[in-house]
Design a protein around this motif. Structure first.
Motif, PDB file in Angstrom:
ATOM      1  N   LYS A   1      40.373  38.704  30.724  1.00  0.00           N
ATOM      2  CA  LYS A   1      40.714  40.017  31.267  1.00  0.00           C
ATOM      3  C   LYS A   1      40.336  40.103  32.743  1.00  0.00           C
ATOM      4  O   LYS A   1      39.346  39.519  33.171  1.00  0.00           O
ATOM      5  N   PRO A   2      41.111  40.870  33.534  1.00  0.00           N
ATOM      6  CA  PRO A   2      40.788  41.034  34.954  1.00  0.00           C
ATOM      7  C   PRO A   2      39.397  41.635  35.142  1.00  0.00           C
ATOM      8  O   PRO A   2      39.022  42.575  34.444  1.00  0.00           O
ATOM      9  N   ALA A   3      38.646  41.086  36.094  1.00  0.00           N
ATOM     10  CA  ALA A   3      37.291  41.549  36.373  1.00  0.00           C
ATOM     11  C   ALA A   3      36.997  41.352  37.853  1.00  0.00           C
ATOM     12  O   ALA A   3      37.794  40.778  38.589  1.00  0.00           O
ATOM     13  N   GLY A   4      35.849  41.840  38.295  1.00  0.00           N
ATOM     14  CA  GLY A   4      35.401  41.645  39.667  1.00  0.00           C
ATOM     15  C   GLY A   4      35.290  42.949  40.427  1.00  0.00           C
ATOM     16  O   GLY A   4      35.811  43.988  40.011  1.00  0.00           O
ATOM     17  N   LEU A   5      34.606  42.895  41.554  1.00  0.00           N
ATOM     18  CA  LEU A   5      34.364  44.087  42.377  1.00  0.00           C
ATOM     19  C   LEU A   5      35.662  44.749  42.827  1.00  0.00           C
ATOM     20  O   LEU A   5      35.844  45.956  42.689  1.00  0.00           O
ATOM     21  N   SER A   6      36.570  43.972  43.398  1.00  0.00           N
ATOM     22  CA  SER A   6      37.842  44.538  43.885  1.00  0.00           C
ATOM     23  C   SER A   6      38.708  45.011  42.727  1.00  0.00           C
ATOM     24  O   SER A   6      39.360  46.057  42.813  1.00  0.00           O
TER      25      SER A   6
END
Length: 147
Positions: free
Chosen positions: A42-47
């Motif tokens: 799944k998409p993750a990260g700060l941005s």
């Protein structure tokens, strides 16, 4: 180089305006931790968190696709209903995109092998050396433009 964070409120407002012209918004990005990456598929990260939060506030359905940078960069310019993130805002890129704002601050560095003993104090000191990178990566573009 990016200098200040983007508020999710601004991004949400801009996404809301964007959705008046399009039914769905496709977001393209690359694997670039800690800003954007896949975690357990799944998409993750700060941005990614900022983008998905802003889209949710604007009531916009999003489709985040992870591509290699070259393909994402080209598609982000060619398709008006596609957004590209995270993109370093450089002078030579200013007219390539409709910029929403800044998401994060990113600092760059150059590393050499442990036996490298040449003093590097400025970007100009890098000119005699071969440096590898992705052709449309911001760091590569910045080095080329400072040559």
């Amino acid at each position: 180089m990016l200098t200040r964070p983007l508020t999710t409120t601004l991004l949400a407002a801009l996404l809301g305006a964007f959705v008046l012209q399009a039914r769905a918004v496709t977001f393209l990005t690359e694997e670039n931790p800690p800003y954007n990456f896949r975690q357990s598929g799944k998409p993750a990260g700060l941005s990614t968190t900022i983008v998905t939060d802003a889209a949710k506030r604007a009531g916009v359905a999003v489709d985040i696709q992870f591509l290699d940078w070259e393909e994402a960069y080209q598609r982000g310019q060619a398709d008006k209903e596609t957004c590209l993130y995270s993109v370093a805002r450089l002078e030579n890129r200013e007219n390539l995109f409709q910029w929403v704002g800044e998401i994060a601050v990113n600092k760059w560095a150059v590393f050499g092998k442990s036996d490298f003993n040449k003093p590097i104090k400025t970007v100009a000191d890098l000119r005699p050396f071969k440096i590898g990178g992705v052709a449309t990566d911001a760091k590569v573009e910045m080095l080329r433009n400072s040559a």
